[in-house]
Design an enzyme around this catalytic site. Structure first.
Site, short mmCIF file in Angstrom:
data_model
loop_
_atom_site.label_atom_id
_atom_site.label_comp_id
_atom_site.label_asym_id
_atom_site.label_seq_id
_atom_site.Cartn_x
_atom_site.Cartn_y
_atom_site.Cartn_z
N SER A 232 0.97 -1.46 -0.12
CA SER A 232 -0.08 0.05 -0.12
C SER A 232 0.78 1.18 -0.08
CB SER A 232 -0.72 0.01 1.24
OG SER A 232 -1.40 1.38 1.53
N TYR B 64 -1.89 -1.21 10.80
CA TYR B 64 -2.13 -1.81 9.41
C TYR B 64 -0.59 -1.64 8.65
CZ TYR B 64 -3.57 -1.27 4.70
OH TYR B 64 -3.66 -1.55 3.40
N LYS C 163 2.32 -3.88 6.50
CA LYS C 163 2.65 -3.66 5.05
C LYS C 163 4.21 -3.46 5.11
CE LYS C 163 -1.52 -4.51 3.07
NZ LYS C 163 -1.85 -5.74 2.56
C1 UD1 Z 1 -6.77 5.07 3.66
C2 UD1 Z 1 -5.62 4.60 4.52
C3 UD1 Z 1 -4.73 3.64 3.68
C4 UD1 Z 1 -5.31 2.42 3.12
C5 UD1 Z 1 -6.64 3.02 2.13
C6 UD1 Z 1 -7.14 1.92 1.63
C7 UD1 Z 1 -5.45 6.19 6.35
C8 UD1 Z 1 -4.67 7.25 7.12
N1 UD1 Z 1 -5.03 5.81 5.05
O1 UD1 Z 1 -6.19 5.87 2.57
O2 UD1 Z 1 -3.54 3.29 4.63
O3 UD1 Z 1 -4.40 1.83 2.29
O4 UD1 Z 1 -7.36 3.93 2.91
O5 UD1 Z 1 -8.16 2.22 0.74
O6 UD1 Z 1 -6.49 5.91 6.87
N2 UD1 Z 1 -12.63 11.36 3.55
C9 UD1 Z 1 -13.69 12.32 3.54
N3 UD1 Z 1 -14.92 11.61 4.42
C10 UD1 Z 1 -14.95 10.35 4.49
C11 UD1 Z 1 -13.92 9.47 4.29
C12 UD1 Z 1 -12.76 10.00 3.58
O7 UD1 Z 1 -13.55 13.63 3.46
O8 UD1 Z 1 -15.96 10.10 5.19
C13 UD1 Z 1 -11.41 11.80 2.82
C14 UD1 Z 1 -10.14 11.71 3.44
O9 UD1 Z 1 -9.98 12.55 4.39
C15 UD1 Z 1 -9.09 11.69 2.36
C16 UD1 Z 1 -9.94 11.08 1.13
O10 UD1 Z 1 -11.37 11.09 1.40
O11 UD1 Z 1 -8.74 12.97 1.66
C17 UD1 Z 1 -9.80 9.66 0.97
O12 UD1 Z 1 -9.83 8.94 2.18
P1 UD1 Z 1 -9.68 7.28 2.37
O13 UD1 Z 1 -10.76 6.67 1.09
O14 UD1 Z 1 -10.27 6.81 3.59
O15 UD1 Z 1 -8.49 6.85 2.06
P2 UD1 Z 1 -7.10 7.28 2.47
O16 UD1 Z 1 -7.15 8.00 3.69
O17 UD1 Z 1 -6.10 7.86 1.38
#
Ligand code: UD1
Length: 338
Positions: free
Chosen positions: A124, A149, A153
């Protein structure tokens, strides 16, 4: 080739099964179904028009793993199995370390005992930690992860590179995924998280379906074009095809390679929401909420190495990702449950 997929009933693995079979490979699946359903494999068979040999077993179970290798001539393994919820890993770290590390060690020992030395691993972009600069390249120093997690990895990458150093007959490809979203265009397989989703796209689809009230956009004061977090979203079918290319590469080379699977393009949370609403003609109500701890401004790949080594690059765009995610959600409001 005859390829074993550990955790083969999961989101990325089911899409990979379909693409491997389309490319003429045979697949064998092992899954303990802690986080997946046998129905997902039934749907893979439906899409591929072929049956899939599957075993219900845990990869930490050495005798079960030995039986699989005794009963099948396995040419290569793609190791998807593992616990993967970031937040949960902070609360139950030992379970994450025990499960993800033990399963990998047992798998590698079983492979070595059966003379199978080709392995593709689901790593990842989380191993990069908080990036100093983007795009992220495979040779950049990984400063450390923000959760157990991610550390599993990171540790597994180190374990596997050590295996190759000790025995140069091994061929290992460590695939660093960016943010996989989307679903198969048939609408029959897709992401099926347990409970309330943590990741952005499954949350958006549940809001659009009316199952959740509104999306919380975590922070709008990041250093990005609209203030919301930027990520490298990649269509799961593109990602799946990256695995097919990685298996072909592993069959022709020895050694250990780290390869990013991303598009190289970053989109913000609001880019995703706006595109989703536009292509699907469905509203996604949202509110701006505080930043989520551990999140970074922007994270996206330099995908050049994948193109150079594997001859692979992502082909689908954000509209495809939004459309296919919605087709899966709207056709399967309860996931794989009837
Ligand atoms: C996350 C994990 C990463 C993992 C990946 C799996 C963290 C810090 N990282 O990545 O280790 O491999 O998921 O797919 O958790 N967001 C919102 N509202 C929400 C959900 C997300 O605004 O309800 C935003 C987040 O702030 C971010 C983006 O959407 O900017 C993507 O979030 P997410 O889908 O959770 O992925 P990552 O955080 O990038």
């Amino acid at each position: 080739m005859n390829i074993l997929l550990t955790g083969g009933a999961g989101y990325i693995a089911t899409h990979t099964c379909v693409e491997l079979m389309k490319a003429g490979h045979d697949v064998v699946v092992v899954d303990n179904y802690v986080n997946s359903q046998p129905e997902a494999l039934r749907r893979v068979e439906e899409i591929a028009g072929r049956s899939v040999k599957s075993y219900e077993a845990d990869c930490c179970d050495a005798s079960a793993m030995n039986r699989i290798f005794d009963e099948n001539r396995i040419d290569a393994v793609i190791h998807f199995a593992g616990l993967k919820a970031v937040g949960e890993s902070v609360h139950i770290p030992l379970r994450y370390y025990r499960n993800n590390l033990d399963s990998t060690l047992t798998l590698c020992e079983t492979m070595a005992a059966h003379g199978c030395k080709r392995l593709v691993f689901s790593s990842s972009a989380t191993v990069y930690g908080v990036p100093d600069e983007v795009p992220l390249r495979e040779d950049m120093f990984c400063k450390g992860c923000t959760n157990p997690y991610g550390w599993t990895k990171y540790m597994i990458e180190k374990i596997l590179s050590g295996v190759v150093e000790a025995d140069p007959e091994w061929s290992v490809v460590l695939l660093r995924y960016f943010n996989p979203i989307g679903a198969h265009e048939s609408g029959r397989i897709g992401e099926n998280p347990n409970g309330i989703p943590n990741n952005l796209m499954p949350y958006i689809t549940k809001v659009a379906a009316g199952q959740l009230k509104q999306l919380s956009v975590f922070g709008n004061d990041y250093d990005t074009h609209d203030g919301t977090g930027v990520r490298d979203y990649i269509h799961v079918v593109d990602l799946a095809r990256g695995h097919v290319s990685a298996c072909d590469y592993a069959a022709q080379h020895t050694g250990c390679e780290i390869i990013n699977l991303g598009t190289g393009v970053g989109y913000s949370v609001l880019d995703i929401v706006n595109t989703f609403e536009r292509v699907n003609h469905v509203p996604v109500p949202y509110v701006i909420a505080p930043r989520r701890p551990g999140d970074v401004d922007a994270c996206y790949a330099d995908p050049g190495k994948a193109e150079r080594l594997l001859g692979w690059k992502a082909e689908k765009n954000l509209e495809d990702m939004c459309r296919d995610s919605w087709r899966w959600q709207s056709g399967n409001p309860n996931g794989y449950q009837a």
